[in-house]
Scaffold this motif. Structure first.
Motif, PDB file in Angstrom:
ATOM      1  N   ASP A 206     -27.380  55.149 -10.257  1.00 55.50           N
ATOM      2  CA  ASP A 206     -28.691  55.786  -9.411  1.00 55.50           C
ATOM      3  C   ASP A 206     -28.171  56.461  -8.053  1.00 55.50           C
ATOM      4  OD1 ASP A 206     -30.413  55.057 -11.627  1.00 55.50           O
ATOM      5  OD2 ASP A 206     -31.235  53.302 -10.319  1.00 55.50           O
ATOM      6  N   GLY A 207     -26.810  57.237  -8.215  1.00 56.45           N
ATOM      7  CA  GLY A 207     -26.226  57.792  -7.144  1.00 56.45           C
ATOM      8  C   GLY A 207     -25.825  57.010  -6.016  1.00 56.45           C
ATOM      9  N   ARG A 208     -25.846  55.743  -6.038  1.00 56.20           N
ATOM     10  CA  ARG A 208     -25.385  54.839  -4.836  1.00 56.20           C
ATOM     11  C   ARG A 208     -24.224  53.956  -5.539  1.00 56.20           C
ATOM     12  NH1 ARG A 208     -31.284  53.756  -4.692  1.00 56.20           N
ATOM     13  NH2 ARG A 208     -32.153  54.597  -2.670  1.00 56.20           N
ATOM     14  N   MET A 209     -23.398  53.511  -4.520  1.00 57.38           N
ATOM     15  CA  MET A 209     -22.298  52.762  -4.502  1.00 57.38           C
ATOM     16  C   MET A 209     -22.901  51.201  -4.382  1.00 57.38           C
ATOM     17  SD  MET A 209     -19.157  52.328  -5.247  1.00 57.38           S
ATOM     18  CE  MET A 209     -18.350  53.890  -4.790  1.00 57.38           C
ATOM     19  N   LEU A 210     -22.935  50.482  -5.488  1.00 54.60           N
ATOM     20  CA  LEU A 210     -23.467  49.341  -5.678  1.00 54.60           C
ATOM     21  C   LEU A 210     -22.283  48.200  -5.115  1.00 54.60           C
ATOM     22  CD1 LEU A 210     -25.146  48.986  -9.183  1.00 54.60           C
ATOM     23  CD2 LEU A 210     -26.008  49.556  -7.089  1.00 54.60           C
ATOM     24  N   VAL A 211     -21.263  48.238  -5.560  1.00 50.48           N
ATOM     25  CA  VAL A 211     -20.246  47.363  -5.134  1.00 50.48           C
ATOM     26  C   VAL A 211     -18.969  47.943  -5.430  1.00 50.48           C
ATOM     27  CG1 VAL A 211     -21.413  44.860  -5.662  1.00 50.48           C
ATOM     28  CG2 VAL A 211     -19.818  45.963  -7.378  1.00 50.48           C
ATOM     29  N   GLU A 212     -17.857  47.705  -4.430  1.00 46.22           N
ATOM     30  CA  GLU A 212     -16.359  48.209  -4.730  1.00 46.22           C
ATOM     31  C   GLU A 212     -15.518  46.965  -4.244  1.00 46.22           C
ATOM     32  OE1 GLU A 212     -15.144  51.608  -2.560  1.00 46.22           O
ATOM     33  OE2 GLU A 212     -16.226  51.014  -1.036  1.00 46.22           O
ATOM     34  N   GLY A 213     -14.334  47.096  -4.665  1.00 42.08           N
ATOM     35  CA  GLY A 213     -13.191  46.168  -4.440  1.00 42.08           C
ATOM     36  C   GLY A 213     -12.258  46.150  -5.508  1.00 42.08           C
ATOM     37  N   THR A 214     -11.254  45.397  -5.130  1.00 42.48           N
ATOM     38  CA  THR A 214     -10.092  45.045  -6.359  1.00 42.48           C
ATOM     39  C   THR A 214     -11.207  44.143  -7.383  1.00 42.48           C
ATOM     40  OG1 THR A 214      -9.510  42.764  -5.456  1.00 42.48           O
ATOM     41  CG2 THR A 214      -8.493  44.578  -4.447  1.00 42.48           C
ATOM     42  N   VAL A 215     -10.583  44.143  -8.394  1.00 41.31           N
ATOM     43  CA  VAL A 215     -11.019  43.139  -9.524  1.00 41.31           C
ATOM     44  C   VAL A 215     -11.189  41.941  -9.075  1.00 41.31           C
ATOM     45  CG1 VAL A 215     -10.943  42.448 -12.000  1.00 41.31           C
ATOM     46  CG2 VAL A 215     -10.368  44.933 -11.171  1.00 41.31           C
ATOM     47  N   GLY A 216     -10.182  41.361  -8.293  1.00 36.11           N
ATOM     48  CA  GLY A 216     -10.406  39.929  -7.876  1.00 36.11           C
ATOM     49  C   GLY A 216     -11.504  39.780  -6.705  1.00 36.11           C
ATOM     50  N   GLU A 217     -11.548  40.743  -5.924  1.00 35.25           N
ATOM     51  CA  GLU A 217     -12.855  40.687  -4.946  1.00 35.25           C
ATOM     52  C   GLU A 217     -13.969  40.832  -5.585  1.00 35.25           C
ATOM     53  OE1 GLU A 217     -10.623  42.745  -1.246  1.00 35.25           O
ATOM     54  OE2 GLU A 217     -11.599  44.046  -2.643  1.00 35.25           O
ATOM     55  N   LEU A 218     -13.971  41.535  -6.667  1.00 34.73           N
ATOM     56  CA  LEU A 218     -15.471  41.611  -7.721  1.00 34.73           C
ATOM     57  C   LEU A 218     -15.894  40.250  -8.255  1.00 34.73           C
ATOM     58  CD1 LEU A 218     -15.304  45.177  -9.574  1.00 34.73           C
ATOM     59  CD2 LEU A 218     -16.311  44.679  -7.024  1.00 34.73           C
ATOM     60  N   ARG A 219     -14.739  39.681  -8.772  1.00 38.91           N
ATOM     61  CA  ARG A 219     -14.945  38.549  -9.358  1.00 38.91           C
ATOM     62  C   ARG A 219     -15.379  37.574  -8.628  1.00 38.91           C
ATOM     63  NH1 ARG A 219      -9.555  39.302 -12.707  1.00 38.91           N
ATOM     64  NH2 ARG A 219     -10.218  39.679 -14.658  1.00 38.91           N
ATOM     65  N   ALA A 220     -14.826  37.514  -7.160  1.00 42.38           N
ATOM     66  CA  ALA A 220     -15.295  36.442  -6.172  1.00 42.38           C
ATOM     67  C   ALA A 220     -16.657  36.630  -5.892  1.00 42.38           C
ATOM     68  CB  ALA A 220     -14.409  36.776  -4.850  1.00 42.38           C
ATOM     69  N   ARG A 221     -17.345  37.846  -6.000  1.00 40.49           N
ATOM     70  CA  ARG A 221     -18.678  38.130  -5.753  1.00 40.49           C
ATOM     71  C   ARG A 221     -19.497  37.874  -7.101  1.00 40.49           C
ATOM     72  NH1 ARG A 221     -18.372  44.260  -3.327  1.00 40.49           N
ATOM     73  NH2 ARG A 221     -16.971  43.744  -1.462  1.00 40.49           N
ATOM     74  N   GLY A 222     -18.945  37.779  -8.280  1.00 44.13           N
ATOM     75  CA  GLY A 222     -20.034  37.555  -9.549  1.00 44.13           C
ATOM     76  C   GLY A 222     -19.822  36.225  -9.715  1.00 44.13           C
ATOM     77  N   PRO A 223     -20.510  35.763 -10.809  1.00 39.14           N
ATOM     78  CA  PRO A 223     -20.731  34.489 -11.371  1.00 39.14           C
ATOM     79  C   PRO A 223     -19.143  33.798 -11.393  1.00 39.14           C
ATOM     80  CG  PRO A 223     -21.054  36.000 -12.967  1.00 39.14           C
ATOM     81  CD  PRO A 223     -20.943  36.732 -11.968  1.00 39.14           C
ATOM     82  N   ARG A 224     -19.343  32.385 -11.095  1.00 43.19           N
ATOM     83  CA  ARG A 224     -18.257  31.375 -11.155  1.00 43.19           C
ATOM     84  C   ARG A 224     -18.550  30.704 -12.564  1.00 43.19           C
ATOM     85  NH1 ARG A 224     -18.224  27.607  -6.226  1.00 43.19           N
ATOM     86  NH2 ARG A 224     -16.259  27.033  -7.529  1.00 43.19           N
ATOM     87  N   ALA A 225     -17.060  30.333 -12.961  1.00 37.95           N
ATOM     88  CA  ALA A 225     -16.999  29.608 -14.319  1.00 37.95           C
ATOM     89  C   ALA A 225     -15.698  29.210 -14.474  1.00 37.95           C
ATOM     90  CB  ALA A 225     -17.424  30.684 -15.380  1.00 37.95           C
ATOM     91  N   PHE A 226     -15.569  27.945 -15.162  1.00 37.89           N
ATOM     92  CA  PHE A 226     -14.358  27.331 -15.510  1.00 37.89           C
ATOM     93  C   PHE A 226     -14.337  26.951 -16.848  1.00 37.89           C
ATOM     94  CE2 PHE A 226     -15.380  26.003 -11.260  1.00 37.89           C
ATOM     95  CZ  PHE A 226     -14.071  26.089 -10.569  1.00 37.89           C
TER      96      PHE A 226
END
Length: 301
Positions: A206-226
């Protein structure tokens, strides 16, 4: 080389607010993936950057200098809709585009021949554009964006319609430009390519930047799993651990253990001990969540 800076862009068409403070930057030598659904504002942002559209507010800069006609000559732009002359021969057309950018005649010829070779189009140099496959037309469009040795690259869906071989060729060319210090930004719906190629990623909605970063940084913000491989009858051994939201067995027989945002700091140790108690532990590692899942998480939140 200088950074490409998108700073606070606003754009509306009547009551339709297309861009809402859109901001990001692309560093020299960086490949930046600009992703979002159809209508999110990607193409509008790129068109404003190139001066095809005007913004209601905000500005585009290269380094500290606001974008102007002189700087636009240093940008290589590849539009989503092909901007080629369908009845013109490929080589002649590339030379013509180079001359429009002020490239000297001999250099224009040299650049055209070099790009045709690098993009695997030498044998099609004398063909008219409308006789080429869609993939080869896309290669010609890329060549047109590169013909004047640009200092910045802005590419709108450059991989659309390409076969795997052409994707490899185009990826190699983009990496070559980044390696020489060129800021490269491209939009794409092919998130596997974005994940593989890009140094940083910006996800918009919707015309806004939601999140940005390296893929690793995005993973750190996202859900964790093992991902845990253990000789056990099923995955029920992990279900009672505090912070575990779900477990599932993947196609390789491993148990995927997903966590909530409030999982205890030592949850990894708890999972490890539970797995060892359940059977013979074969492997234990964080799940590398694909960008596709991170994207879905961002735009649906």
């Amino acid at each position: 080389m200088n950074s490409l800076i998108i700073d606070g862009l606003e754009k509306s068409y009547g009551d339709l607010h297309v861009l809402r403070g859109m901001s990001f930057h692309v560093n020299p030598g960086e490949i930046y993936g600009f992703v979002g659904s159809n209508g999110a504002g990607k193409t509008t942002t790129m068109r404003i950057a190139l001066g095809v559209l005007s913004s209601d507010a905000g500005e585009v800069r290269i380094g500290d200098t606001p974008m102007n006609d002189t700087l636009r000559r240093t940008v290589g732009y590849m539009p989503e809709e092909r901007g080629l002359y369908p009845k013109s021969e490929v080589r002649k057309q590339l030379i013509y585009f180079a001359r429009l950018h002020g490239v000297a005649p001999a250099r224009a010829v040299s650049n055209a021949d070099s790009l045709l070779e690098r993009l695997g189009l030498t044998e099609r140099a004398g063909d008219k554009v409308d006789t080429l496959s869609l993939g080869n037309q896309q290669r010609v469009q890329l060549a047109a964006a590169l013909i004047h040795d640009p200092e910045v690259l802005v590419l709108d869906e450059p991989f659309s319609g390409l076969d795997p071989l052409a994707v490899g060729v185009m990826s190699k060319v983009l990496k070559e430009y980044a390696d020489r210090g060129t800021p490269v930004v491209f939009s794409s719906h092919q998130l596997d390519l974005v994940e593989r190629l890009c140094d940083r990623v910006g996800i918009i909605r919707d015309g806004r930047m939601l999140v940005e970063g390296t893929v690793g940084e995005l993973r750190a913000r996202g859900p964790r799993a093992f991902v845990v491989r253990v000789d056990s009858a099923d995955s029920s051994w992990a279900g009672s651990i505090s912070g575990v939201t779900s477990t599932e067995v993947d196609t390789h027989g491993a148990t995927v253990v997903r966590l909530d945002d409030n999982a205890p700091a030592d949850v990894d140790q708890r999972i490890l001990h539970a797995a060892m108690s359940a059977g013979t532990l074969r492997s234990f590692a964080p799940l590398q969540i694909p960008l596709t899942e991170l994207y879905q998480e961002a735009v649906q939140s």
